[in-house]
Design a protein around this motif. Structure first.
Motif, short mmCIF file in Angstrom:
data_model
loop_
_atom_site.label_atom_id
_atom_site.label_comp_id
_atom_site.label_asym_id
_atom_site.label_seq_id
_atom_site.Cartn_x
_atom_site.Cartn_y
_atom_site.Cartn_z
N THR A 75 -7.15 -3.87 3.37
CA THR A 75 -6.24 -3.27 2.38
C THR A 75 -6.97 -2.89 1.10
O THR A 75 -6.67 -1.87 0.49
CB THR A 75 -5.08 -4.23 2.07
OG1 THR A 75 -5.61 -5.50 1.65
CG2 THR A 75 -4.19 -4.43 3.29
N ALA A 91 -2.60 5.20 1.52
CA ALA A 91 -3.48 4.06 1.78
C ALA A 91 -3.19 3.44 3.15
O ALA A 91 -4.11 2.99 3.83
CB ALA A 91 -3.34 3.01 0.67
N LEU A 115 0.83 -1.20 0.00
CA LEU A 115 0.00 0.00 0.00
C LEU A 115 0.87 1.25 0.00
O LEU A 115 1.94 1.28 0.60
CB LEU A 115 -0.91 0.02 1.23
CG LEU A 115 -1.99 -1.04 1.31
CD1 LEU A 115 -2.75 -0.89 2.62
CD2 LEU A 115 -2.94 -0.95 0.14
N ALA A 123 -9.00 0.29 1.87
CA ALA A 123 -8.10 1.45 1.92
C ALA A 123 -7.67 1.87 0.52
O ALA A 123 -7.62 3.06 0.20
CB ALA A 123 -6.88 1.14 2.79
N SER A 124 -7.36 0.90 -0.34
CA SER A 124 -6.98 1.21 -1.72
C SER A 124 -8.13 1.86 -2.48
O SER A 124 -7.91 2.82 -3.23
CB SER A 124 -6.55 -0.07 -2.45
OG SER A 124 -5.38 -0.58 -1.91
N GLU A 128 -8.47 5.41 -1.38
CA GLU A 128 -7.41 6.23 -1.95
C GLU A 128 -7.71 6.59 -3.41
O GLU A 128 -7.45 7.71 -3.85
CB GLU A 128 -6.07 5.49 -1.86
CG GLU A 128 -4.92 6.28 -2.46
CD GLU A 128 -3.63 5.50 -2.50
OE1 GLU A 128 -2.57 6.14 -2.39
OE2 GLU A 128 -3.67 4.26 -2.64
#
Length: 128
Positions: A83, A28, A24, A86-87, A90
């Motif tokens: 993850t 992120a 990340l 979060a990506s 972003e």
């Protein structure tokens, strides 16, 4: 093959496709840390092409770091690994809906009417 993977079915593939935390970006990773403190009941908006969909965070697994989202009727709609979420945040594909916009339309309309009536009668609106 884990019991959780068997329960998730097709969602288990999604978990395997999530980027590892070490891959990340710094932004992120910061978002992933912030997501750890998001409360259940928080509404998220997910964008898929031209369409957007609002889903409520229903559950988080501290073991697998998966987030479960439900729709307005409480039906499970998605499970997203930390993850991946979060990506997506972003990239602008997911965002947290501000609390004042998370309330259903009828609730917001009735609150607005209530405030207008309070002003009309000379009473002050109670802070919310």
């Amino acid at each position: 093959e884990s019991p959780l993977g068997a329960m998730l079915g097709e969602d288990a593939d999604l978990a395997r496709q999530a980027p590892p935390r070490t891959r990340l970006s710094a932004r992120a990773q910061t978002l992933a840390k912030e997501l750890a403190s998001v409360e259940f009941g928080t509404w998220f908006e997910f964008v898929n092409g031209e369409q957007s969909r609002r889903l409520k965070l229903s559950w988080f697994s501290p073991t697998t770091h998966n987030y479960m989202f439900v729709d307005n009727s409480g039906q499970r709609v998605a499970i997203k690994p930390l993850t991946l979420l979060a990506s997506e945040m972003e990239q602008g594909l997911a965002r947290i809906v501000p609390p004042e916009r998370a309330a259903p339309l009828m609730d917001r309309a009735l609150t607005a009417i209530y405030r207008v009536l309070q002003r009309f009668t000379g009473r002050t609106a109670e802070p919310r």
